[in-house]
Scaffold this active site. Sequence first.
Site, mmCIF file in Angstrom:
data_model
loop_
_atom_site.group_PDB
_atom_site.id
_atom_site.type_symbol
_atom_site.label_atom_id
_atom_site.label_comp_id
_atom_site.label_asym_id
_atom_site.label_seq_id
_atom_site.Cartn_x
_atom_site.Cartn_y
_atom_site.Cartn_z
ATOM 1 N N ASP A 1 -0.839 5.127 6.010
ATOM 2 C CA ASP A 1 -0.442 3.831 5.470
ATOM 3 C C ASP A 1 1.092 3.762 5.571
ATOM 4 O OD1 ASP A 1 -0.432 1.338 4.386
ATOM 5 O OD2 ASP A 1 -1.617 1.832 2.613
HETATM 6 C C1 BGC Z 1 -0.923 -1.446 2.693
HETATM 7 C C2 BGC Z 1 -1.978 -1.440 3.779
HETATM 8 C C3 BGC Z 1 -1.536 -2.289 4.949
HETATM 9 C C4 BGC Z 1 -0.193 -1.782 5.430
HETATM 10 C C5 BGC Z 1 0.326 -2.516 6.652
HETATM 11 C C6 BGC Z 1 0.469 -1.183 3.222
HETATM 12 O O1 BGC Z 1 1.416 -1.445 2.262
HETATM 13 O O2 BGC Z 1 -1.269 -0.489 1.725
HETATM 14 O O3 BGC Z 1 -3.185 -1.904 3.253
HETATM 15 O O4 BGC Z 1 -2.494 -2.239 5.962
HETATM 16 O O5 BGC Z 1 0.740 -1.926 4.392
HETATM 17 O O6 BGC Z 1 0.744 -3.783 6.372
#
Ligand code: BGC
Length: 762
Positions: free
Chosen positions: A286
Amino acid sequence: MKLLTKVLAVVLFSISLQAAAQNSDAVKMKTFIDVLMKKMTLDEKLGQLNLPGAGDIVTGQASNSDIGKKIREGKVGGLFNIKSVAKIKAVQKVAVEESRLKIPMIFGMDVIHGYQTTFPIPLGMSCIWDMNLVEKAARVAATEASADGICWTFSPMVDISRDPRWGRISEGNGEDAYLGSRIAAAMVKGYQGNDLSKNNTIMSCVKHYAMYGAAEAGRDYNTTDMSRVRMYNEYLPPYKAAVDAGVGSVMASFNEVDGIPATANKFLMTDVLRNQWGFKGFVVTDYTGINEMEAHGIGDLQQVSALALKAGVDMDMVGEGFLTTLKKSLEEKKVTQQQIDVACRLVLEAKYKLGLFEDPYKYCNEQRAATEIFTPANRKVAREIAGESFVLLKNNGGLLPLKKSATIALIGPLADAKENMPGTWSVATDFSTPISVLQGLKSAVGNQGKVLYAKGSNLDADSMIEERGTMFGKSLHRDRRPKEVILKEALDIASQADVVVAAVGESSEMSGESASRSDIGIPKLQQELLEALLKTGKPVVLVLFAGRPLTLTWENEHVPAILDVWFSGTEAGDAIADVLFGDVNPSGKLSTTFPQNIGQVPLYYNHKNTGRPLPEGQWFQKFRSNYLDVSNDPLYPFGYGLSYTSFSYSDITLSSKTIKGNQSITATVTVTNAGNRAGKEVVQLYTRDLVGSITRPVKELKGFQKITLAAGESKKVTFTISNADLKFYNSDLKYVAEPGDFKLFIGGNSRDVKEADFKYQL
Ligand code: BGC
């Protein structure tokens, strides 16, 4: 018999042809990547593992941007959350024309609940209980995203959560592993279709692996800690279902599991995901997941990057720990060349499967972008799905549906708030397009009746809270006048109306990432508005906006009708009008329990019995598992939702009282539409394993069917149950069905059910 043998031979032949084709595809892919990887330097391999944020890519200057420079140097494997064919084409051009090996990039996005045509937030979608519609929504999202340059979505989010304080409960499918698993599979299928190399299918990324929804105290990013038995039975199944459905990638979660952040957790990433489940795709972190392990306290950037790679993580989102430290770790023998090669190969394989090596611009078709996005047909699907996601929580005296000829006073901070209709994570939505409730009601009523409007109150008395809840362009246009003035305007129009529709609740960004709440009621200022509206004596319909279950005890006691509309996407206003006026009969059923108060959390239907259960129907008994000040009951149970008609259930008929070995039995009920309008009902099947080698839940969802019944119509609904439905992970983590006595329940929610007994014998 001869014919049967022939048919069988043909089937077997075609299966073996398919297998051979798949094999030869796999061989071709391997050969292609072998050749490519032989040409790659270590730096270029590490470049493939790097997924930087897109920054502000400006078409025409992509090549000169910071990102452009890195792409040219072969230091970027993909980008995410850039929108438009023009921009994507521009950066892809740098990769395939200006970098040494011309390796195409992969373009990801958080296409969470639709692309530009936006569907209900996932928690709303999970109240539909119709897997064809769930798949259809994902299909529409994939078609639109792929028409706009995107080939990879960070969805589905399948984190089970039983804590409505957690803001991200809005992004998932609720509290139940079975329902969550069915939805996970349907979404992967919708995004990926049968052929990932087509230009209108996209690679799915199941997230956040794993157990992110069990963050302590519902505080985002917080610690998760649970037994293996609980993980395997209650939290891991939806991720596994996505893997079984062929998901192409997996995203690691931010939380720790067993004291090790998921991003460096070998047990999760290798032992379970690859070795037990046979996952063949790639794992991405993530956002800055690797760097955050410094704050978790397990090492500096070099150390945590090496830990992530060794655990089985392949791609590093944003943080560049892999890009900047793995070379040194290799020199110092802290990681191996083989570990880097495996990760690089998996990323290249994803690009190969998407067909990007054949045509890097295959998702960059301006013609498609101009004609396939936000089309009337897609919006029609979104409107239908939105209407199916609403849950009618209360409808005293049949107040709903309303007459279009009535004079309606539409009041509340969410009534004329189009930017707040799509809900959290609507990255690709054009916020000028969503239909507000005001717009929806007005166009439904036309000149048959009247819709009067007043805001009535701001979202919250505290402007700071409102600001936090309306970030990212989701403004509610705060009214700076004194609250008494704002309220008076509303009471004036209420006095002229036949009925009041109060559009209140949470704003879009009061749920979602980093949007946890310690009080999950409707904000006090809006409750005061509701009280004042009720005092007028006019009938009040509460149209509830929410990204989580809320505590509605007061509302349930005083407001005659409550319709939970979640955040339902670009078509929200029209869909709300469809249901309020009865053009669509509500059929949504809750995928999470609504507690009476916050102190009951976590409250979920499939809990254990304990050694001192409270006898059914009681509130309190000394030395029993209960509270002094509130009963154990939920306000609304899992699976609950009303309709404008009512359904009655016959007793259950079993084909046999015993399941023997691998044989199955059937359970049948007759469901009757006892009202005077057509409606849909979700018929739910639960079981209880009465004696187990480990304690078992008091009820577990095992099946459901959504049926349509005309007024007065009856239908037989039959479920088949075999020992496969009775399996669970025992204390050795073996997946077994244990012989013994079971209960079986069928009903329209998890509480109000018919009951039967059966046995399972080996
Ligand atoms: C979130 C994810 C997301 C990623 C990309 C993160 O802050 O936890 O769910 O896919 O950002 O935008």
